[in-house]
Design a protein around this motif. Structure first.
Motif, PDB file in Angstrom:
ATOM      1  N   UNK A  36      28.347  48.553  46.499  1.00 44.32           N
ATOM      2  CA  UNK A  36      29.160  47.874  47.520  1.00 44.32           C
ATOM      3  C   UNK A  36      29.118  46.368  47.307  1.00 44.32           C
ATOM      4  N   UNK A  37      27.969  45.847  46.979  1.00 44.68           N
ATOM      5  CA  UNK A  37      27.837  44.406  46.772  1.00 44.68           C
ATOM      6  C   UNK A  37      28.653  43.965  45.558  1.00 44.68           C
ATOM      7  N   UNK A  38      28.599  44.733  44.478  1.00 49.54           N
ATOM      8  CA  UNK A  38      29.357  44.383  43.275  1.00 49.54           C
ATOM      9  C   UNK A  38      30.849  44.369  43.573  1.00 49.54           C
ATOM     10  N   UNK A  39      31.332  45.389  44.266  1.00 47.35           N
ATOM     11  CA  UNK A  39      32.755  45.457  44.602  1.00 47.35           C
ATOM     12  C   UNK A  39      33.141  44.277  45.491  1.00 47.35           C
ATOM     13  N   UNK A  40      32.304  43.943  46.454  1.00 51.63           N
ATOM     14  CA  UNK A  40      32.607  42.829  47.354  1.00 51.63           C
ATOM     15  C   UNK A  40      32.670  41.506  46.599  1.00 51.63           C
ATOM     16  N   UNK A  41      31.743  41.273  45.674  1.00 46.73           N
ATOM     17  CA  UNK A  41      31.767  40.032  44.893  1.00 46.73           C
ATOM     18  C   UNK A  41      33.009  39.994  44.008  1.00 46.73           C
ATOM     19  N   UNK A  42      33.342  41.127  43.396  1.00 45.23           N
ATOM     20  CA  UNK A  42      34.513  41.176  42.525  1.00 45.23           C
ATOM     21  C   UNK A  42      35.795  40.897  43.294  1.00 45.23           C
TER      22      UNK A  42
ATOM     23  N   UNK B 143      35.444  37.062  44.643  1.00 45.22           N
ATOM     24  CA  UNK B 143      35.102  36.032  43.648  1.00 45.22           C
ATOM     25  C   UNK B 143      34.102  35.026  44.206  1.00 45.22           C
ATOM     26  N   UNK B 144      33.216  35.522  45.056  1.00 43.74           N
ATOM     27  CA  UNK B 144      32.243  34.628  45.686  1.00 43.74           C
ATOM     28  C   UNK B 144      31.074  35.445  46.228  1.00 43.74           C
ATOM     29  N   UNK B 145      29.843  35.006  45.907  1.00 43.67           N
ATOM     30  CA  UNK B 145      28.675  35.655  46.480  1.00 43.67           C
ATOM     31  C   UNK B 145      28.567  35.332  47.968  1.00 43.67           C
ATOM     32  N   UNK B 146      28.981  34.141  48.345  1.00 41.79           N
ATOM     33  CA  UNK B 146      28.901  33.751  49.758  1.00 41.79           C
ATOM     34  C   UNK B 146      29.846  34.598  50.603  1.00 41.79           C
ATOM     35  N   UNK B 147      31.110  34.687  50.191  1.00 38.84           N
ATOM     36  CA  UNK B 147      32.066  35.480  50.961  1.00 38.84           C
ATOM     37  C   UNK B 147      31.723  36.964  50.916  1.00 38.84           C
ATOM     38  N   UNK B 148      31.200  37.440  49.792  1.00 43.12           N
ATOM     39  CA  UNK B 148      30.799  38.836  49.704  1.00 43.12           C
ATOM     40  C   UNK B 148      29.675  39.144  50.685  1.00 43.12           C
TER      41      UNK B 148
ATOM     42  N   UNK C 202      25.245  40.542  55.276  1.00 43.29           N
ATOM     43  CA  UNK C 202      23.904  40.405  54.731  1.00 43.29           C
ATOM     44  C   UNK C 202      23.736  38.968  54.260  1.00 43.29           C
ATOM     45  N   UNK C 203      22.504  38.486  54.202  1.00 46.02           N
ATOM     46  CA  UNK C 203      22.281  37.121  53.729  1.00 46.02           C
ATOM     47  C   UNK C 203      22.572  37.072  52.231  1.00 46.02           C
ATOM     48  N   UNK C 204      23.018  35.919  51.773  1.00 48.54           N
ATOM     49  CA  UNK C 204      23.444  35.814  50.380  1.00 48.54           C
ATOM     50  C   UNK C 204      22.301  36.071  49.409  1.00 48.54           C
TER      51      UNK C 204
END
Length: 307
Positions: free
Chosen positions: A7-13, A16-21, A27-29
């Motif tokens: 889920x985290x990988x899909x959200x970052x993809x 395009x941001x670890x913060x927005x994901x 969850x905390x970055x």
């Protein structure tokens, strides 16, 4: 490898941001970054290129992403099937539709469905019939409502015909044809048209009709959807249009005229041949379709288009 990591990988993809994901995943970055790093270590390669300005997938990440999405969808579907076995319907429902769908009251069906199954997350996708059919085949859309020429039929999906609707001419109230009870394609061929893009199903039915009659017409304006912009162009006297008779009356500031030799638009409901989610089955039932018998309740009688 854990589902949460996927889920985290899909959200970052997708962001395009670890913060927005991290914000999306609630969850905390630092925790999200740690889990992605753990997954990368397990896979033995980096999934993302990280710089101070951007985050983007590496080639390995791009290869990993489709499988990650499939795993998450399979897990979600498994949970939905278990819930259905004990009498609950939940999960997600992706509904696709063309803007001119008229055989089914989509807002009314969604209202009834949402009231009965509040745990289902609903997503709507509006687009042309060919794209929606492909999305059903790919599994990104569960149920779609299409409109095709009478010469075509959806391919690679389960399809149920919902109704047939002749096209009518849509003209400005002050247009010379506005007072006519009925016209023929031969008379319309002299007009300037606004229509959907060439090659789309919504455009094809009109193109085929004029070609079959040995007529040529000028399409000076192309719009991506048959909505208020098309109505404004017609209302200003810049063009005329051909639209399904059950949809055209929804447009304001224009007049409809029956066409004697008009082509038909056929509406379908389609879903995947690979099976339906419990939510998709429940929604088909809500719109009056028995997916097992392949039958649809007939649409209520419609008043003839105004002339």
């Amino acid at each position: 490898m854990e589902l949460q990591q996927l889920r985290y990988v899909v959200a970052v993809a997708e962001t395009n941001s670890f913060t927005r994901a991290a914000e999306r995943c609630l969850v905390v970055q630092s925790a999200l970054s740690h889990q992605v790093a753990r997954l990368e270590q397990e896979l033995g390669t980096r999934l993302f290129e990280r710089t101070s300005r951007r985050v983007r997938l590496t080639p390995a990440g791009a290869a990993f992403l489709p499988a990650a999405r499939q795993c998450l969808e399979a897990a979600e579907r498994a949970a939905a099937e278990v819930a259905a076995a004990v009498g609950e319907v939940r999960g997600r429902l992706a509904v696709g539709l063309i803007p001119t769908v008229a055989a089914v009251d989509i807002p009314g069906a969604l209202r009834a469905f949402r009231g009965r199954y509040p745990q289902v997350r609903i997503g709507l996708r509006v687009g042309p019939s060919d794209e929606l059919t492909e999305q059903v085949r790919e599994g990104t859309v569960d149920v779609a409502f299409l409109g095709l020429p009478a010469t075509a039929r959806p391919q690679g999906v389960v399809a149920r015909e919902l109704g047939r609707d002749p096209l009518v001419a849509v003209v400005a109230p002050g247009h010379p044809l506005a007072g006519e009870p009925v016209v023929e394609l031969g008379r319309l061929a002299a007009e300037v048209f606004v229509d959907l893009p060439a090659g789309t199903a919504g455009r094809l039915q009109s193109d085929q009709a004029f070609a079959a009659a040995g007529l040529r017409r000028e399409v000076a304006f192309e719009v991506t959807t048959a909505d208020s912009l098309m109505a404004r162009l017609v209302g200003e006297g810049l063009a005329v249009a051909l639209l399904p008779s059950r949809y055209a009356p929804r447009l304001a500031g224009v007049t409809t005229v029956a066409v004697a030799d008009a082509p038909e638009r056929v509406e379908y409901a389609v879903w995947s041949r690979d099976g339906r989610t419990p939510a998709a089955t429940a929604f088909l039932t809500a719109v009056g379709i028995d997916p097992e018998a392949g039958e649809a309740r007939p649409a209520p009688p419609q008043e003839p288009p105004s002339v």
